[in-house]
Enzyme design. Structure first.
Site, PDB file in Angstrom:
ATOM      1  N   LYS A 182       8.918 -27.676  24.739  1.00 25.48           N
ATOM      2  CA  LYS A 182       7.946 -28.189  23.755  1.00 25.48           C
ATOM      3  C   LYS A 182       8.632 -29.045  22.687  1.00 25.48           C
ATOM      4  O   LYS A 182       8.108 -30.089  22.298  1.00 25.48           O
ATOM      5  CB  LYS A 182       7.225 -27.009  23.059  1.00 25.48           C
ATOM      6  CG  LYS A 182       6.388 -26.165  24.020  1.00 25.48           C
ATOM      7  CD  LYS A 182       5.764 -24.978  23.323  1.00 25.48           C
ATOM      8  CE  LYS A 182       6.752 -23.931  22.877  1.00 25.48           C
ATOM      9  NZ  LYS A 182       7.466 -23.223  23.951  1.00 25.48           N
ATOM     10  N   GLY A 184      12.483 -21.073  19.518  1.00 25.76           N
ATOM     11  CA  GLY A 184      13.744 -21.821  19.577  1.00 25.76           C
ATOM     12  C   GLY A 184      13.411 -23.135  20.245  1.00 25.76           C
ATOM     13  O   GLY A 184      13.221 -23.176  21.459  1.00 25.76           O
ATOM     14  N   HIS A 185      13.233 -24.192  19.457  1.00 29.36           N
ATOM     15  CA  HIS A 185      12.827 -25.489  20.002  1.00 29.36           C
ATOM     16  C   HIS A 185      14.002 -26.448  19.924  1.00 29.36           C
ATOM     17  O   HIS A 185      14.626 -26.593  18.873  1.00 29.36           O
ATOM     18  CB  HIS A 185      11.632 -26.042  19.216  1.00 29.36           C
ATOM     19  CG  HIS A 185      10.400 -25.203  19.366  1.00 29.36           C
ATOM     20  ND1 HIS A 185       9.203 -25.493  18.756  1.00 29.36           N
ATOM     21  CD2 HIS A 185      10.184 -24.075  20.079  1.00 29.36           C
ATOM     22  CE1 HIS A 185       8.312 -24.573  19.084  1.00 29.36           C
ATOM     23  NE2 HIS A 185       8.879 -23.700  19.883  1.00 29.36           N
ATOM     24  N   ASP A 240       9.657 -21.696  26.067  1.00 29.59           N
ATOM     25  CA  ASP A 240      10.823 -22.484  26.491  1.00 29.59           C
ATOM     26  C   ASP A 240      10.495 -23.510  27.576  1.00 29.59           C
ATOM     27  O   ASP A 240      11.320 -23.808  28.433  1.00 29.59           O
ATOM     28  CB  ASP A 240      11.961 -21.561  26.982  1.00 29.59           C
ATOM     29  CG  ASP A 240      12.407 -20.585  25.905  1.00 29.59           C
ATOM     30  OD1 ASP A 240      12.230 -20.897  24.718  1.00 29.59           O
ATOM     31  OD2 ASP A 240      12.929 -19.513  26.258  1.00 29.59           O
ATOM     32  N   GLN A 256       5.990 -20.559  21.501  1.00 26.62           N
ATOM     33  CA  GLN A 256       5.757 -19.605  22.598  1.00 26.62           C
ATOM     34  C   GLN A 256       4.900 -20.236  23.711  1.00 26.62           C
ATOM     35  O   GLN A 256       4.926 -21.444  23.841  1.00 26.62           O
ATOM     36  CB  GLN A 256       5.124 -18.308  22.064  1.00 26.62           C
ATOM     37  CG  GLN A 256       6.071 -17.437  21.237  1.00 26.62           C
ATOM     38  CD  GLN A 256       6.251 -17.889  19.804  1.00 26.62           C
ATOM     39  OE1 GLN A 256       5.287 -18.081  19.106  1.00 26.62           O
ATOM     40  NE2 GLN A 256       7.478 -18.036  19.369  1.00 26.62           N
TER      41      GLN A 256
HETATM   42  P1  GDP Z   1      10.804 -24.931  23.784  1.00 22.75           P
HETATM   43  O1  GDP Z   1      10.983 -23.575  23.201  1.00 22.75           O
HETATM   44  O2  GDP Z   1       9.559 -25.051  24.595  1.00 22.75           O
HETATM   45  O3  GDP Z   1      10.912 -26.038  22.768  1.00 22.75           O
HETATM   46  O4  GDP Z   1      12.007 -25.130  24.809  1.00 22.75           O
HETATM   47  P2  GDP Z   1      13.558 -24.752  24.565  1.00 22.75           P
HETATM   48  O5  GDP Z   1      14.146 -25.774  23.665  1.00 22.75           O
HETATM   49  O6  GDP Z   1      13.707 -23.328  24.180  1.00 22.75           O
HETATM   50  O7  GDP Z   1      14.119 -24.844  26.044  1.00 22.75           O
HETATM   51  C1  GDP Z   1      14.087 -26.010  26.779  1.00 22.75           C
HETATM   52  C2  GDP Z   1      15.523 -26.393  27.192  1.00 22.75           C
HETATM   53  O8  GDP Z   1      15.482 -27.318  28.240  1.00 22.75           O
HETATM   54  C3  GDP Z   1      16.292 -27.079  26.083  1.00 22.75           C
HETATM   55  O9  GDP Z   1      17.658 -26.828  26.233  1.00 22.75           O
HETATM   56  C4  GDP Z   1      15.972 -28.549  26.315  1.00 22.75           C
HETATM   57  O10 GDP Z   1      16.940 -29.435  25.776  1.00 22.75           O
HETATM   58  C5  GDP Z   1      15.959 -28.588  27.809  1.00 22.75           C
HETATM   59  N1  GDP Z   1      15.033 -29.567  28.407  1.00 22.75           N
HETATM   60  C6  GDP Z   1      13.819 -29.980  27.959  1.00 22.75           C
HETATM   61  N2  GDP Z   1      13.243 -30.820  28.853  1.00 22.75           N
HETATM   62  C7  GDP Z   1      14.103 -30.922  29.891  1.00 22.75           C
HETATM   63  C8  GDP Z   1      14.062 -31.624  31.149  1.00 22.75           C
HETATM   64  O11 GDP Z   1      13.116 -32.306  31.492  1.00 22.75           O
HETATM   65  N3  GDP Z   1      15.155 -31.470  31.967  1.00 22.75           N
HETATM   66  C9  GDP Z   1      16.228 -30.699  31.620  1.00 22.75           C
HETATM   67  N4  GDP Z   1      17.237 -30.595  32.482  1.00 22.75           N
HETATM   68  N5  GDP Z   1      16.277 -30.024  30.450  1.00 22.75           N
HETATM   69  C10 GDP Z   1      15.242 -30.139  29.605  1.00 22.75           C
HETATM   70  P1  IMO Z   2       9.551 -20.712  22.141  1.00 26.23           P
HETATM   71  O1  IMO Z   2       8.683 -21.262  21.026  1.00 26.23           O
HETATM   72  C1  IMO Z   2      10.258 -17.501  25.031  1.00 26.23           C
HETATM   73  C2  IMO Z   2       9.010 -13.451  23.792  1.00 26.23           C
HETATM   74  C3  IMO Z   2      10.090 -12.414  23.559  1.00 26.23           C
HETATM   75  C4  IMO Z   2       9.322 -11.142  23.905  1.00 26.23           C
HETATM   76  C5  IMO Z   2       7.923 -11.428  23.377  1.00 26.23           C
HETATM   77  C6  IMO Z   2       7.645 -10.825  22.004  1.00 26.23           C
HETATM   78  O2  IMO Z   2      10.991 -21.075  22.003  1.00 26.23           O
HETATM   79  O3  IMO Z   2       8.966 -21.064  23.459  1.00 26.23           O
HETATM   80  P2  IMO Z   2       8.359 -11.474  19.537  1.00 26.23           P
HETATM   81  O4  IMO Z   2       9.694 -11.511  18.875  1.00 26.23           O
HETATM   82  O5  IMO Z   2       7.618 -12.757  19.493  1.00 26.23           O
HETATM   83  O6  IMO Z   2       7.513 -10.328  19.031  1.00 26.23           O
HETATM   84  O7  IMO Z   2       8.670 -11.149  21.097  1.00 26.23           O
HETATM   85  O8  IMO Z   2       7.813 -12.829  23.324  1.00 26.23           O
HETATM   86  N1  IMO Z   2       9.175 -14.712  23.025  1.00 26.23           N
HETATM   87  C7  IMO Z   2       9.557 -15.885  23.561  1.00 26.23           C
HETATM   88  N2  IMO Z   2       9.957 -16.200  24.814  1.00 26.23           N
HETATM   89  N3  IMO Z   2      10.141 -18.467  24.097  1.00 26.23           N
HETATM   90  C8  IMO Z   2       9.730 -18.186  22.838  1.00 26.23           C
HETATM   91  O9  IMO Z   2       9.495 -19.133  21.912  1.00 26.23           O
HETATM   92  C9  IMO Z   2       9.448 -16.827  22.510  1.00 26.23           C
HETATM   93  N4  IMO Z   2       9.038 -16.197  21.398  1.00 26.23           N
HETATM   94  C10 IMO Z   2       8.867 -14.919  21.722  1.00 26.23           C
HETATM   95  O10 IMO Z   2      11.179 -12.633  24.434  1.00 26.23           O
HETATM   96  O11 IMO Z   2       9.207 -10.977  25.300  1.00 26.23           O
HETATM   97 MG    MG Z   3      12.400 -22.055  23.128  1.00 21.09          MG
END
Ligand code: GDP
Ligand code: IMO
Ligand code: MG
Length: 458
Positions: A15, A39-40, A12, A229
């Protein structure tokens, strides 16, 4: 050429947003590991897309590929594709025939094993990720290519399903009922997954991933490799056993696509850094602020420090660090530089994208864990076992905070418009990791990014 996007912390990091940014100049976006545990987020035209399996580039019309290193739940894949189509997009997604299939029994077993593990549970997403990779390594998995050949699918299911049923019923002592029962029914699985195979074939979605991508590269096209991840939950380089079951680090970008390491290595590897830490799951986190019951080890609702708890709540609220499905608070903390040094080395970062500096705006001071004190010694990277990591205490450096500003205007004006104290923080980070700043995220959308380098432009 290739550009590889790697999470440098605990997932998170933002990415999806960076894939969207740099994916603009790419022709193909391929994922190389993980499955629908990801979850991207992509924010485009005021619309927010949350993608768990479909590569993020699909939102802007790029070809998306799920590489052989991924584990694919066809149900999620088709649901996600249907949802994108309902929103007016025309996603073009291919799936490597060598990728492994997540079957319903993997999900059921993920739940059962998490309950059984108690304190050793990683708090998985219960998507069946771990059990599917186990079967891959145990050479009893079912691959996407097998769905296209009914006789092979039937033979594989007849071998593996009785073992899985025995595991659930006889080893874990679970009574299987309803959907959970059907998850272990060979005839039902055969019919359902043969139909998925037909749909994949009808829609021309299956590919030999390595060959497909190499041909594109040979034709001069740009390929973006989208990690899921993050490094600290990598099965080899993370907080074992509180990790995911694949390798988010850049080495897997080669193995998980079928491109050579020399091909991936000739390109760029960009580490995605969130300007603070967030974590879903348990295990040590030396720079954690406050805690979350059930996830922070030995935390029973209060750290004993009101100011720290308040700060944690502030960062959590500003950053929206609450589970998208459960609404549960995520663990948060200051940036952990030993964790990042470890990530930069493990993946060989050629550049950094640092997100969320807007979230920290308004704080009087911002700290980072610069090193650890471990058994009386100062160390600068992460120790190899989780127990040792749990004994590390962060040694902090303090930076002056930066004001909240009009971040959209900053994104328009460029790097020099970022408040000076934030630039000091960013430049410290680039120095410590020995990698240049490529992009700075100042908000969720692609437009809210200060771009210093565009890797495909050379
Ligand atoms: P990922 O799993 O690495 O793709 O990241 P996620 O999408 O799960 O979580 C990132 C969250 O932060 C999302 O809600 C994005 O829209 C938000 N986000 C990404 N970059 C920024 C930033 O520079 N500032 C803020 N405030 N939010 C951001
Ligand atoms: P993105 O791509 C954050 C964490 C889970 C748990 C561990 C193992 O959005 O960054 P799993 O279901 O993969 O066997 O769970 O990894 N986890 C993540 N945490 N972002 C993710 O993906 C994750 N994918 C798995 O919370 O601790
Ligand atoms: Mg994510």
């Amino acid at each position: 050429m290739t550009v590889t996007i790697v999470g440098s912390q605990l997932g998170d990091e933002g990415k999806g947003g960076v894939v969207d940014l740099y994916g603009d100049a790419a022709d193909v976006v391929a994922r190389y590991q993980g499955g629908d545990n990801a979850g991207h987020t992509v924010v485009y035209d005021d619309e927010t897309y949350k993608l768990s399996l479909v590569p993020s580039g699909a939102v802007r019309g790029k070809i998306g590929v799920l590489g052989n290193g991924c584990v694919v739940n066809p149900e999620t894949l088709f649901d996600e594709l249907d949802q994108l189509r309902e929103r007016g997009l025309e996603p073009d997604v291919r799936v490597g025939e060598r990728a492994h299939v997540i079957l319903p029994y993997h999900r059921v077993l993920d739940g059962i094993e998490e309950d059984e593990k108690a304190d050793l549970a990683a708090g998985t997403t219960k998507r069946g990720i771990g059990p599917t990779y186990e079967d891959k390594m145990g050479r009893r998995g079912i691959r996407i290519g097998d769905l296209l050949e009914p006789a092979v699918l039937r033979e594989r299911l007849e071998y593996v399903v009785p073992q899985k049923r025995a595991l659930a019923e006889s080893v874990f002592g679970v009574t299987l009922e309803g959907d959970a029962e059907r998850a272990f029914d060979v005839d039902h699985l055969f019919e359902t997954y043969r139909d998925y195979g037909e749909r994949l074939a009808d829609e021309g979605m299956t590919v030999d991933c390595g060959t497909f991508l190499q041909e594109r590269i040979d034709d001069g096209e740009n390929v973006l490799l989208e990690g899921a991840q993050g490094t600290s939950i990598d099965i080899d380089h993370g907080i074992y056993p509180y990790v995911t079951s694949s390798n988010p680090t850049a080495g897997a970008a080669a193995v998980g696509t079928g491109l050579g390491p020399t091909v991936v290595g000739q390109g760029e590897v960009i580490g995605i850094v969130k300007a603070y830490l967030s974590r879903v799951g348990t295990g040590p986190l030396p720079t954690e602020l406050g805690g979350v019951e059930g996830q922070t080890p030995e935390y029973d609702g209060h750290s004993g420090d009101d100011a720290e708890e308040e700060l944690a709540t502030y960062i959590r609220d500003e950053g929206g660090e609450y589970g998208t499905v459960t609404g549960r608070p995520r663990r948060v903390g200051w940036l952990d530089i030993p964790m990042l040094r470890h990530a930069a080395r493990a993946s060989g970062f050629t550049g950094l994208a640092v997100n969320h500096i807007d979230v920290l705006a308004g704080l009087e001071e911002v700290k980072v864990g610069h090193s650890y004190e471990f058994d009386g010694e100062e160390i600068f990277t992460v120790p190899p076992t989780t127990e040792k990591w749990g004994r590390c205490e962060a040694t902090y450096r303090t930076f002056d905070g930066w004001p909240d500003v009009d971040w959209d205007a900053v994104a328009d004006e460029g790097y020099e418009a970022i408040p000076e104290n934030a630039r000091t923080y960013l430049e410290y980070l680039a120095d410590e990791l020995d990698a240049p700043l490529y992009a700075i995220g100042v908000g969720p959308s692609r437009e809210a990014t200060v771009v210093l380098e565009s890797p495909y432009d050379g």
